[in-house]
Design a protein around this motif. Sequence first.
Motif, PDB file in Angstrom:
ATOM      1  N   THR A 108       3.843   9.163   0.747  1.00 26.45           N
ATOM      2  CA  THR A 108       3.324   8.048  -0.055  1.00 26.45           C
ATOM      3  C   THR A 108       3.576   8.248  -1.546  1.00 26.45           C
ATOM      4  O   THR A 108       3.889   9.338  -2.010  1.00 26.45           O
ATOM      5  N   ASP A 112      -0.167   3.457  -2.882  1.00 29.49           N
ATOM      6  CA  ASP A 112      -0.267   3.357  -1.424  1.00 29.49           C
ATOM      7  C   ASP A 112      -1.688   3.673  -0.993  1.00 29.49           C
ATOM      8  O   ASP A 112      -2.424   4.375  -1.699  1.00 29.49           O
ATOM      9  N   VAL A 113      -2.021   3.151   0.191  1.00 30.16           N
ATOM     10  CA  VAL A 113      -3.384   3.355   0.701  1.00 30.16           C
ATOM     11  C   VAL A 113      -3.650   4.843   0.948  1.00 30.16           C
ATOM     12  O   VAL A 113      -4.738   5.336   0.680  1.00 30.16           O
ATOM     13  N   LEU A 114      -2.642   5.529   1.454  1.00 31.25           N
ATOM     14  CA  LEU A 114      -2.862   6.915   1.860  1.00 31.25           C
ATOM     15  C   LEU A 114      -2.583   7.925   0.742  1.00 31.25           C
ATOM     16  O   LEU A 114      -2.688   9.125   0.956  1.00 31.25           O
TER      17      LEU A 114
END
Lengths: 334, 172
Positions: A108, A112-114
């Motif tokens: 990522t 990004d979400v992660l």
Amino acid sequence: MFKLPNMDNIIKQLKNGAKHTRLSFSEKSEMKNVLLQHVRIHPVRGREGSQRASTSNGDNPANTSVFQKKSIPSPFSIQSFRNTKTLPILVIVGLLMGGSVSFAAEQTVPGDVLFPVKVHVNERARGAVAITPKAKAEWDVRLVERRLLEVEKLAADTSAPSETKAIAEKNFKDYSERVKNRISKFEKDDDSHDAIETAGKFSEMLRKHEGKFEKSDDPASRILKEENLIVQNSTTTVDASDPALLAPMSFDEDEQLKEVHEKVREMRNETEKKQKELKEKYRKEEVQNIVIETLQSKEVKRALKENTRREEIRSIFEKNTENNSKKSDKTDDN
Amino acid sequence: MKISVIEQEFTKAYDQFADAIFRHCVFRVSDREKAKDITQVSFVRLYDYMSQGKEIENLRAFLYRIANNLIIDEYRKKKTDSLDRMRDEEGFDIGTESMKDIETKDEHGRAVALLECLPEKYREALVMRHIDGLSVKDIAHLTHETENVISVRIHRAIEKLQRLNVQTPQHG
């Protein structure tokens, strides 16, 4: 005596028979104990508030209304998982998810979400393995590289918003700062060897990435790219011979890459300078040490020489005296 | 606190109805020990029901219904036993402890002996009506019969006992 009982008589008979039929005191208390034991083994669970049994003599509803409120069981309560297969399944799913999430998080970039998983979970876990200050410093250098890779990735991505790019660059700076702090700490602790090594690794890593930029930045390829753009703009039928090389690249993107390149170069120069400083300082110290050592060795040599000379003088003197005594003996004999 | 409320309610119910339920059971099964067992199980069932948080409208009728169902189960079990053996045990021990004198013991024995001559359905209705003192309406409700059926059963039960009494003279 015979009697024909009528209806009332039968009922009376029954009632009389039942009048004294009851549990004895001991039987009653014994049974009560058994029941209370049952109550203790099976405590009240669930919607306990709702079960108000209105007894035959009738409880005052106002008194019991307080307890008639239904308590809503929490969906997060551990109670709801009791005696079910849900809990072990959740644990297994959690473990599997955890593994795949942290793996997915590796690729990522900021935004990004992660990404927080990558920074706060994966990197922290791996950083915890590094125990010695040197290992920690090495891991910090590796982290800077990771941040740099993210910056590169984002710079190449035209759709990424400028805010995330700014965050990535800030991250890169912050992490570089950490490495610098490590180096200065080594320096303070008179651990010049580690300081030089870390600085060397850092500048090497930066140079490596700079090299990548240079490849995409080198004038020949840029001219080619620009030409391609012109060709593409004028004639749409031109076939690209090398798709990777001829991939359309906006100037905007180029600008960004250049900026990043500039920053990396700046950082690298700074680090190299620091490295040189350290080396010089270290060398001076070494020279001093060598000088001291040589001075010391000279003194020793001189002392040794003096010693040997003394020995020699003594032996000559002894020889002389021996000779003299021999000579005198001879003259006595004569 | 809620837990103790249920426990309190349960203990109160026990103190209030234990004797009545036991009496009902004794006159239904003609066995003091079995009656005790059924009474105990009835209260265990009552507690289990209460602790699940279910509403009980009429605690007394509810307890009688539990006891009644348990007695019916007991009869079904009995059927697998030898009926002849049951007959032989007619002269059961009613437990002298609670019987103050011979007369009361005699009265009790006579009542039980009378009831034993009745078919189960008649016995059920008669015991509930005249020994437990339940209303016809309550009996109808807890046995899932109509009030009319219950009234008829009580009437026929008494009629039958009268006829029996004529056939087997009693000492006044």
